[in-house]
Motif scaffolding. Sequence first.
Motif, PDB file in Angstrom:
ATOM      1  N   HIS A 195       1.322  36.147-104.004  1.00  0.00           N
ATOM      2  CA  HIS A 195       0.597  35.502-102.919  1.00  0.00           C
ATOM      3  C   HIS A 195       1.489  35.512-101.679  1.00  0.00           C
ATOM      4  O   HIS A 195       2.708  35.479-101.781  1.00  0.00           O
ATOM      5  CB  HIS A 195       0.256  34.048-103.260  1.00  0.00           C
ATOM      6  CG  HIS A 195      -0.607  33.898-104.476  1.00  0.00           C
ATOM      7  ND1 HIS A 195      -0.107  33.978-105.761  1.00  0.00           N
ATOM      8  CD2 HIS A 195      -1.929  33.690-104.605  1.00  0.00           C
ATOM      9  CE1 HIS A 195      -1.090  33.810-106.629  1.00  0.00           C
ATOM     10  NE2 HIS A 195      -2.208  33.635-105.955  1.00  0.00           N
ATOM     11  N   THR A 196       0.831  35.539-100.515  1.00  0.00           N
ATOM     12  CA  THR A 196       1.584  35.548 -99.260  1.00  0.00           C
ATOM     13  C   THR A 196       1.047  34.483 -98.338  1.00  0.00           C
ATOM     14  O   THR A 196      -0.172  34.319 -98.214  1.00  0.00           O
ATOM     15  CB  THR A 196       1.423  36.895 -98.535  1.00  0.00           C
ATOM     16  OG1 THR A 196       1.174  37.905 -99.463  1.00  0.00           O
ATOM     17  CG2 THR A 196       2.657  37.255 -97.768  1.00  0.00           C
ATOM     18  N   TYR A 197       1.955  33.770 -97.673  1.00  0.00           N
ATOM     19  CA  TYR A 197       1.552  32.722 -96.735  1.00  0.00           C
ATOM     20  C   TYR A 197       2.375  32.819 -95.459  1.00  0.00           C
ATOM     21  O   TYR A 197       3.599  32.957 -95.508  1.00  0.00           O
ATOM     22  CB  TYR A 197       1.746  31.324 -97.351  1.00  0.00           C
ATOM     23  CG  TYR A 197       1.471  30.226 -96.361  1.00  0.00           C
ATOM     24  CD1 TYR A 197       0.166  29.994 -95.918  1.00  0.00           C
ATOM     25  CD2 TYR A 197       2.499  29.447 -95.826  1.00  0.00           C
ATOM     26  CE1 TYR A 197      -0.103  29.018 -94.982  1.00  0.00           C
ATOM     27  CE2 TYR A 197       2.241  28.463 -94.886  1.00  0.00           C
ATOM     28  CZ  TYR A 197       0.930  28.256 -94.472  1.00  0.00           C
ATOM     29  OH  TYR A 197       0.673  27.286 -93.531  1.00  0.00           O
ATOM     30  N   SER A 198       1.684  32.737 -94.328  1.00  0.00           N
ATOM     31  CA  SER A 198       2.369  32.614 -93.040  1.00  0.00           C
ATOM     32  C   SER A 198       1.834  31.371 -92.361  1.00  0.00           C
ATOM     33  O   SER A 198       0.609  31.227 -92.233  1.00  0.00           O
ATOM     34  CB  SER A 198       2.088  33.822 -92.142  1.00  0.00           C
ATOM     35  OG  SER A 198       2.712  34.952 -92.662  1.00  0.00           O
ATOM     36  N   GLY A 199       2.725  30.478 -91.967  1.00  0.00           N
ATOM     37  CA  GLY A 199       2.281  29.266 -91.297  1.00  0.00           C
ATOM     38  C   GLY A 199       3.294  28.177 -91.445  1.00  0.00           C
ATOM     39  O   GLY A 199       4.436  28.422 -91.838  1.00  0.00           O
TER      40      GLY A 199
END
Length: 213
Positions: A195-199
């Motif tokens: 999974h990838t998250y930007s924020g």
Amino acid sequence: MASVRRLHLFDLDGTLIRGSAAAVEISRQLGLSAEIAELESHFFSRGMAPDEFAVQARALWADLTMEQVSAAFDGAPWLAGIREVWADIRSQGDYCAVISLSPDFFVRRLLDWGAHAAHGSRWPVPPFTEPVDRAGILNPAAKVEIANRLCAEFGVSLDDCVAYGDSMSDAEIFAAVPWAVAVNADHHLSGLATHTYSGSDLREAYELVCPAR
Ligand SMILES: [Mg+2]
């Protein structure tokens, strides 16, 4: 039958602290931002080993006080929602731990935010009267060793772990667990993640692997 318990493993620098690191925040308090940037460039681009980085950072921080460590911790650009995520993990009967190469006198403060465990490199406590013991400085492979120790302590398997990280120093732990969340990571690590998250809110990253129940 009780469901399987999970262990969530969080990296610190670049992951829980967005776009910065404990060493950068400590150095900012001492007016040594340029000096630590130079040292970090040796670490990230020119293959400086973590123990050499620590020895040189210790020299840079010769006059560091615990008051300055507190100010660095309080002023760091933390993701929002860290305490809320850890409270949710605890309420599910699951476990949360921080494993970081950064100094333990900084990392261990996260126990106050609800982590079950917080492991950093073993440093002398400021104000420093002793040198850094290179043997106590962690490297990326040590992250997996510590994860294994925590699994034994909490009675879970690596197959029940979730890792959150931002850089190639998390590659080994990402390869060892079934769920790996790249948080504000570069594409090298994102390619190894499930999974990838930007924020800037850990609740949103956590939601990717643990949808609200
Ligand atoms: Mg990191």
